[in-house]
Design a protein around this motif. Structure first.
Motif, PDB file in Angstrom:
ATOM      1  N   HIS A 207     -53.600-142.663   9.187  1.00  0.00           N
ATOM      2  CA  HIS A 207     -54.492-143.744   8.763  1.00  0.00           C
ATOM      3  C   HIS A 207     -55.510-143.220   7.751  1.00  0.00           C
ATOM      4  CE1 HIS A 207     -52.867-146.215  12.035  1.00  0.00           C
ATOM      5  NE2 HIS A 207     -53.013-145.145  12.800  1.00  0.00           N
ATOM      6  N   PRO A 208     -55.129-143.099   6.487  1.00  0.00           N
ATOM      7  CA  PRO A 208     -56.068-142.652   5.453  1.00  0.00           C
ATOM      8  C   PRO A 208     -56.894-143.821   4.934  1.00  0.00           C
ATOM      9  CG  PRO A 208     -53.946-142.986   4.467  1.00  0.00           C
ATOM     10  CD  PRO A 208     -53.776-143.298   5.936  1.00  0.00           C
ATOM     11  N   VAL A 209     -58.142-143.554   4.583  1.00  0.00           N
ATOM     12  CA  VAL A 209     -59.029-144.609   4.083  1.00  0.00           C
ATOM     13  C   VAL A 209     -59.749-144.102   2.833  1.00  0.00           C
ATOM     14  CG1 VAL A 209     -60.937-146.177   4.618  1.00  0.00           C
ATOM     15  CG2 VAL A 209     -59.386-145.432   6.448  1.00  0.00           C
ATOM     16  N   ALA A 210     -59.619-144.857   1.730  1.00  0.00           N
ATOM     17  CA  ALA A 210     -60.349-144.563   0.499  1.00  0.00           C
ATOM     18  C   ALA A 210     -61.673-145.313   0.530  1.00  0.00           C
ATOM     19  CB  ALA A 210     -59.531-144.981  -0.718  1.00  0.00           C
ATOM     20  N   VAL A 211     -62.757-144.604   0.286  1.00  0.00           N
ATOM     21  CA  VAL A 211     -64.104-145.181   0.370  1.00  0.00           C
ATOM     22  C   VAL A 211     -64.650-145.437  -1.032  1.00  0.00           C
ATOM     23  CG1 VAL A 211     -66.481-144.759   1.121  1.00  0.00           C
ATOM     24  CG2 VAL A 211     -64.560-144.035   2.558  1.00  0.00           C
ATOM     25  N   GLY A 212     -65.256-146.601  -1.214  1.00  0.00           N
ATOM     26  CA  GLY A 212     -65.949-146.902  -2.457  1.00  0.00           C
ATOM     27  C   GLY A 212     -65.019-147.242  -3.598  1.00  0.00           C
ATOM     28  N   ASP A 213     -65.537-147.100  -4.810  1.00  0.00           N
ATOM     29  CA  ASP A 213     -64.799-147.428  -6.020  1.00  0.00           C
ATOM     30  C   ASP A 213     -63.942-146.233  -6.403  1.00  0.00           C
ATOM     31  OD1 ASP A 213     -63.850-148.535  -8.318  1.00  0.00           O
ATOM     32  OD2 ASP A 213     -65.681-148.215  -9.483  1.00  0.00           O
ATOM     33  N   ALA A 214     -62.766-146.163  -5.816  1.00  0.00           N
ATOM     34  CA  ALA A 214     -61.873-145.023  -6.028  1.00  0.00           C
ATOM     35  C   ALA A 214     -60.488-145.522  -6.410  1.00  0.00           C
ATOM     36  CB  ALA A 214     -61.810-144.171  -4.767  1.00  0.00           C
ATOM     37  N   PRO A 215     -60.340-146.174  -7.582  1.00  0.00           N
ATOM     38  CA  PRO A 215     -59.056-146.784  -7.941  1.00  0.00           C
ATOM     39  C   PRO A 215     -57.913-145.793  -8.035  1.00  0.00           C
ATOM     40  CG  PRO A 215     -60.554-146.767  -9.824  1.00  0.00           C
ATOM     41  CD  PRO A 215     -61.357-146.393  -8.622  1.00  0.00           C
ATOM     42  N   VAL A 216     -58.193-144.578  -8.544  1.00  0.00           N
ATOM     43  CA  VAL A 216     -57.128-143.583  -8.654  1.00  0.00           C
ATOM     44  C   VAL A 216     -56.655-143.167  -7.271  1.00  0.00           C
ATOM     45  CG1 VAL A 216     -56.549-141.264  -9.436  1.00  0.00           C
ATOM     46  CG2 VAL A 216     -57.939-142.760 -10.885  1.00  0.00           C
ATOM     47  N   LEU A 217     -57.606-142.905  -6.372  1.00  0.00           N
ATOM     48  CA  LEU A 217     -57.247-142.504  -5.016  1.00  0.00           C
ATOM     49  C   LEU A 217     -56.494-143.632  -4.311  1.00  0.00           C
ATOM     50  CD1 LEU A 217     -57.309-140.544  -2.670  1.00  0.00           C
ATOM     51  CD2 LEU A 217     -59.616-141.344  -2.128  1.00  0.00           C
ATOM     52  N   ARG A 218     -56.951-144.858  -4.465  1.00  0.00           N
ATOM     53  CA  ARG A 218     -56.269-145.977  -3.805  1.00  0.00           C
ATOM     54  C   ARG A 218     -54.859-146.147  -4.344  1.00  0.00           C
ATOM     55  NH1 ARG A 218     -60.944-150.619  -2.888  1.00  0.00           N
ATOM     56  NH2 ARG A 218     -62.330-149.265  -1.691  1.00  0.00           N
ATOM     57  N   GLU A 231     -55.455-150.441   5.589  1.00  0.00           N
ATOM     58  CA  GLU A 231     -56.327-149.392   6.096  1.00  0.00           C
ATOM     59  C   GLU A 231     -56.704-148.385   5.012  1.00  0.00           C
ATOM     60  OE1 GLU A 231     -54.688-149.428  10.686  1.00  0.00           O
ATOM     61  OE2 GLU A 231     -54.092-147.835   9.326  1.00  0.00           O
ATOM     62  N   HIS A 232     -56.237-148.599   3.808  1.00  0.00           N
ATOM     63  CA  HIS A 232     -56.497-147.648   2.731  1.00  0.00           C
ATOM     64  C   HIS A 232     -57.798-147.920   2.014  1.00  0.00           C
ATOM     65  CE1 HIS A 232     -51.859-146.927   2.314  1.00  0.00           C
ATOM     66  NE2 HIS A 232     -52.340-146.537   3.481  1.00  0.00           N
TER      67      HIS A 232
END
Length: 234
Positions: A207-218, A231-232
């Motif tokens: 269950h990985p979660v990207a926090v905030g404005d992270a378009p590349v990570l998402r 859940e990302h």
């Protein structure tokens, strides 16, 4: 959230708190202790770190260079400044509320919280207490060994650290931590991060979660076969 026991791994800087703790603390400590001369020293060090980054110096090396600035300092003194830094910053809104609330919910569900950060205990100890984190995987400055020729040396930073807890090293530490807890299924665990460099750590859990404005990570997470894309994001 799973009904089984699970772990939650959380990056700290710009995932759990709004600032980069190492550099914010460096300015706070040097300015508070040495006034204008300390502020100038902070600016000199920061310019060097930025120049190194622009030149392509690996983040792991910049992390090592940062801790070299504490050579000869008392670990107890730096820890005391860390407590002051946290008290002042927390009063002004240090935490990212959505992440802190998520960690609180995990803790109430019975999860253990593990902070994973390139920062060091002087900054992280009070943050861990505030969010109820039981464990920390972080950079740890080395201290001089006590001995007859060096009395009290065990309280003095050498300027060196153990393995920097940056990028892929976070994933290595998380996998080792999970391996030491065979009763925990990594697929039940969560991880929170804000930067593409956090991806190897996030890939260690179900269950990985990207926090905030992270378009590349998402985008990177969405390209992976995780159970639930919803859940990302946080």
């Amino acid at each position: 959230m799973t009904s089984r026991s699970y772990l939650v791994f959380a990056d700290v800087d710009e995932t759990l708190i709004h600032c980069k703790s190492m550099f914010d603390f460096l300015r706070y400590h040097l300015t508070g202790r040495h006034g204008a001369a300390g502020a100038a020293e902070h600016d000199r060090l920061l310019a060097g770190f930025r120049q190194a980054a622009d030149a392509g110096t690996p983040r792991e090396q910049i992390n090592r260079d940062y801790y070299a600035a504490y050579a000869g300092e008392s670990a107890a003194t730096i820890a005391a400044w860390g407590e002051r830094w946290f008290a002042d910053r927390a009063a002004g809104g240090l935490f990212i509320d959505t992440t802190r609330d998520a960690l609180r919910a995990h803790r109430e569900a019975g999860a253990e919280i593990v902070l994973v950060s390139g920062s060091f205990p002087a900054c992280l100890d009070p943050i861990a207490r505030a969010v109820g984190a039981q464990h920390m995987l972080c950079s740890r400055p080395l201290v001089e060994a006590d001995g007859p020729d060096n009395p009290g040396g065990g309280d003095t930073y050498t300027g060196l650290i153990e393995t920097p807890m940056i990028g892929a090293q976070k994933a290595v530490a998380v996998r080792r931590f999970l391996a030491a807890r065979p009763e925990i299924d990594p697929r039940d665990c969560y991880a929170y991060g804000d930067h593409p460099s956090d991806l190897p750590m996030l890939e260690c859990v179900g269950h990985p979660v990207a926090v905030g404005d992270a378009p590349v990570l998402r985008a990177l997470l969405d390209a992976r076969p995780f159970p639930n894309p919803l859940e990302h994001q946080l």
